[in-house]
Every structure is written in structure tokens, then in C-alpha cells.
Design a protein around this motif. Structure first.
Motif, short mmCIF file in Angstrom:
data_model
loop_
_atom_site.label_atom_id
_atom_site.label_comp_id
_atom_site.label_asym_id
_atom_site.label_seq_id
_atom_site.Cartn_x
_atom_site.Cartn_y
_atom_site.Cartn_z
N ASP A 205 5.43 5.35 -8.32
CA ASP A 205 5.99 4.96 -9.63
C ASP A 205 7.26 4.13 -9.43
O ASP A 205 8.32 4.46 -9.91
N ARG A 206 7.12 3.04 -8.67
CA ARG A 206 8.21 2.10 -8.37
C ARG A 206 9.36 2.76 -7.58
O ARG A 206 10.48 2.26 -7.58
N GLY A 207 9.09 3.86 -6.93
CA GLY A 207 10.11 4.53 -6.13
C GLY A 207 10.59 5.84 -6.71
O GLY A 207 11.19 6.66 -6.01
N LEU A 208 10.33 6.08 -8.00
CA LEU A 208 10.81 7.30 -8.67
C LEU A 208 10.24 8.55 -8.03
O LEU A 208 10.95 9.55 -7.83
N LYS A 209 8.96 8.52 -7.67
CA LYS A 209 8.29 9.71 -7.15
C LYS A 209 8.09 9.67 -5.63
O LYS A 209 7.32 10.46 -5.09
N ALA A 210 8.75 8.75 -4.95
CA ALA A 210 8.57 8.61 -3.50
C ALA A 210 9.20 9.79 -2.76
O ALA A 210 10.33 10.20 -3.05
N THR A 211 8.47 10.34 -1.80
CA THR A 211 9.00 11.42 -0.97
C THR A 211 9.91 10.83 0.10
O THR A 211 9.93 9.61 0.33
N ASP B 92 0.82 -1.21 0.00
CA ASP B 92 0.00 0.00 0.00
C ASP B 92 0.85 1.26 0.00
O ASP B 92 0.48 2.28 -0.59
N SER B 93 2.01 1.20 0.65
CA SER B 93 2.88 2.38 0.73
C SER B 93 3.53 2.71 -0.62
O SER B 93 4.05 3.81 -0.80
N PHE B 94 3.49 1.78 -1.58
CA PHE B 94 4.06 2.02 -2.90
C PHE B 94 3.14 2.88 -3.78
O PHE B 94 3.57 3.37 -4.83
N TYR B 95 1.91 3.04 -3.36
CA TYR B 95 0.92 3.73 -4.21
C TYR B 95 1.39 5.15 -4.54
O TYR B 95 1.74 5.93 -3.66
N GLY B 96 1.39 5.46 -5.83
CA GLY B 96 1.76 6.79 -6.29
C GLY B 96 3.25 7.07 -6.35
O GLY B 96 3.66 8.19 -6.70
N GLU C 191 9.58 11.11 3.28
CA GLU C 191 8.75 10.52 4.34
C GLU C 191 8.27 9.13 3.94
O GLU C 191 8.27 8.20 4.75
N THR C 192 7.86 9.00 2.68
CA THR C 192 7.39 7.69 2.21
C THR C 192 8.53 6.69 2.19
O THR C 192 8.34 5.52 2.57
N ARG C 193 9.70 7.12 1.77
CA ARG C 193 10.86 6.22 1.77
C ARG C 193 11.18 5.73 3.18
O ARG C 193 11.51 4.56 3.39
N ALA C 194 11.09 6.63 4.15
CA ALA C 194 11.36 6.25 5.55
C ALA C 194 10.34 5.23 6.03
O ALA C 194 10.69 4.26 6.73
N GLU C 195 9.09 5.42 5.67
CA GLU C 195 8.04 4.48 6.05
C GLU C 195 8.28 3.12 5.41
O GLU C 195 8.13 2.07 6.06
N ILE C 196 8.67 3.13 4.14
CA ILE C 196 8.93 1.87 3.42
C ILE C 196 10.11 1.13 4.04
O ILE C 196 10.06 -0.09 4.24
N VAL C 197 11.17 1.85 4.37
CA VAL C 197 12.35 1.23 4.98
C VAL C 197 11.99 0.59 6.32
O VAL C 197 12.45 -0.51 6.64
N LEU D 161 9.03 -0.61 7.27
CA LEU D 161 8.25 -1.83 7.02
C LEU D 161 9.14 -2.96 6.50
O LEU D 161 8.97 -4.12 6.89
N ILE D 162 10.09 -2.61 5.64
CA ILE D 162 11.02 -3.62 5.12
C ILE D 162 11.86 -4.20 6.25
O ILE D 162 12.07 -5.42 6.32
N THR D 163 12.33 -3.36 7.14
CA THR D 163 13.14 -3.82 8.27
C THR D 163 12.36 -4.79 9.15
O THR D 163 12.89 -5.81 9.61
#
Length: 322
Positions: free
Chosen positions: A110-116, A104-108, A118-124, A126-128
């Protein structure tokens, strides 16, 4: 434990031993003077008891303490198996929840290209959490799980961003980025599919991989392939496109497109019959390694040699459904 129990039964039986006659004034070495007829304390590894005196000859009963040496047979508490099952079920539910939140955090993005940031921190984060619960701690020993086609859902690898940004050009779209692993032949194919109003095509790289550790594989690229463009028989042009923040009206071009549509149909058949273009990859860019930090039947998380993250979803997984 059945053998030990039988062993105990054989050697723990009480046996009678006749003591020698007591001499006048002699004392019984095993017991205090008033202990005849009662069970005595254990002496060392032997329990000794005195029986009733028969005709002036005491009967001494001796029992080995073999049970004390081996200890009581351990019995698994009732319900322990069900407790383990409950714990595993809770862990599975937590992993499922984390996977859904990650996708769900990937939405919008574009496979990471447009991630802010804050979104990158949230993704990291969840991955951890998922990596800490990895159900496959040795992915290279579970090649059947690695096998198959994996669709890229997210990456932090900046080297892919120029490629992804091409999808922002007018009428050009990156349809899919995938990695196909053949675990029997130890091959990897990375592929990018593009589409446009006139044709679709793909760019691929073929590589071999070697297992270097329970989580790491070494990849050696061999060749690149530019797929034969597949021209569309029916050209569809949108009414407008957005480019550099400007809306461009494409209505005037529809007449031109209609006039060349018949020509495109005949050309499509000719080009589609041509073989793909192959090219060698320079040795300086020919090798890399990949560390798989999470793997199950439909999600894979890998880290590259530049510290980049790749999240891939198995083709056909329900996680790919929007």
C-alpha cells in the motif's frame, strides 16, 4: 593523424651527406673502425649509417628519428566498438531486471504503509543498486525527462502515512498520489485523489522549484487546493466492509441509499459546478528540497530532506500495469 603522417614522410626521408676527406690517421667519429658499410646504432635522436666509400670519400646517410618521437600511430583494435555496445546492452538488461524486481517488491505494501521491516530492507537494497547504475547522473540538466505526471508507487516518508491510512476507513479509498512537474514553468503539483461510494475529490498543493545542483531542487509551496467533490449519479454500495477487524453487513442500508439516489443526482450537478477551495500554506511549511538519485523515461527515485525515499513511475509506463 593524416597531417602527422605527411609531416613524418617529409622529414623522415633519407638524405645523403658528403663527409669531408679523411685526414691521415683520423678516425670516423660516428662509427667504430669496422662499421663502414653497415647500419649503425641510433645516436641520441638521430640514426646514422655509412654508405659505400666512393673514391675515398665516405657517404654518410642520416635519417631523423621523428617517428620515434611521435610514436606509431594508434589504431583502435578491431571489435572495440562492438564490445562497448555489448557492455551497454548488458547494463540495460540489468537495470530492467532491477526495476521489475523493485516494482514487484511493492506488492501488498500500500505504497509503503503496510511494508514490513524485511520488505523495506529488500526495497532499500534494490534502490541502492539502481542508484549506482543511474543512467541520468545530472537529472536537473535533463528536465525533459523530469517533465510530466509521476505516480507514487512507494515511500518511506512517515508524514504521508496518516494520509494513506485514511484509505483504510470504511468506503474511503486513496485512488492515486501523484506529482506533476512542468519543467518549462518550473512548477510542481502534488495531488491526492480520494474516492467513496458517494463522491470523489482531491487535495493538491502547488509549488515552484529552483535548480540548486545537478541532482537537487528547492521547492517552495504556494497554495493548497481542495477539489470540488464529484458526486456519483449511481451510488454503489458493497454488501459488506471490514473495519477494525470486523465485517459489517451493509445490506440493511441499501434501501436507504436507494431512496436518496434521486436527490444525490440533482445535488451532484449543483456541487460540481462550484470552483475548488484554495488556501495558503504557512511559511513554516512552505519550503523543502528534493534530491533525484535515479531517473529514466519511466522511473524516478528521489530522497527528501528528512531522509525519506520516494519511488515514482511515469504515467503511461508499463511498470504501472499490475
Amino acid at each position: 593523424m593524416a597531417g602527422v603522417s605527411q609531416f613524418n614522410q617529409i622529414f623522415c626521408k633519407t638524405c645523403a651527406v658528403a663527409a669531408p676527406p679523411l685526414q691521415s690517421g683520423a678516425k670516423l667519429a660516428f662509427f667504430p673502425a669496422n662499421s663502414v658499410g653497415v647500419v649503425g646504432k641510433a645516436v641520441g635522436r638521430v640514426r646514422v649509417s655509412a654508405g659505400e666509400v666512393n673514391r675515398g670519400r665516405p657517404v654518410v646517410l642520416v635519417r631523423t628519428a621523428l617517428d620515434d618521437e611521435w610514436g606509431p600511430e594508434k589504431v583502435e583494435p578491431e571489435g572495440e566498438g562492438s564490445t562497448v555496445a555489448v557492455v551497454e546492452e548488458e547494463k540495460s538488461k540489468e537495470i530492467t531486471s532491477l526495476k521489475k524486481a523493485l516494482v514487484d517488491s511493492f506488492y501488498g505494501t500500500d505504497r509503503g504503509l503496510k511494508a514490513t521491516s524485511e520488505t523495506r530492507a529488500e526495497i532499500v537494497e534494490l534502490i541502492t543498486q539502481l542508484e549506482a547504475k543511474n543512467p541520468t547522473p545530472a537529472p536537473t540538466e535533463a528536465l525533459t525527462l523530469l517533465n510530466g505526471k509521476w505516480i507514487l508507487a512507494y515511500t518511506s516518508f512517515a508524514g504521508l502515512f496518516p494520509l494513506l491510512s485514511r484509505g483504510t476507513l470504511p468506503l474511503v479509498k486513496v485512488e492515486e498520489i501523484s506529482q506533476t512537474i512542468d519543467s518549462e514553468n518550473f512548477t510542481v503539483q502534488n495531488s491526492v485523489q480520494f474516492s467513496g461510494p458517494l463522491a470523489t475529490t482531491s487535495i493538491s498543493t502547488n509549488a515552484k522549484f529552483e535548480v540548486r545542483s545537478p541532482k537537487r531542487v528547492q521547492i517552495k509551496f504556494q497554495e493548497g487546493i481542495i477539489g470540488t467533490p464529484q458526486l456519483t449519479d449511481s451510488i454503489e454500495l458493497p454488501e459488506n466492509v471490514e473495519f477494525l477487524g470486523q465485517n459489517i453487513d451493509l445490506t440493511p442500508f441499501k434501501g436507504l441509499i436507494t431512496s436518496v439516489q434521486d436527490t444525490a443526482s440533482s445535488v451532484a450537478k449543483t456541487i460540481s459546478s462550484q470552483p475548488p477551495l484554495k488556501f495558503s500554506i504557512p511559511n513554516s511549511n512552505a519550503e523543502s528540497w528534493l534530491l533525484t538519485t535515479y531517473l529514466d523515461e519511466d522511473l524516478r527515485i528521489s530522497r527528501g530532506d528528512a531522509g525519506s525515499i520516494f519511488v515514482l513511475i511515469k504515467e503511461g509506463s508499463s511498470l504501472l500495469v499490475p
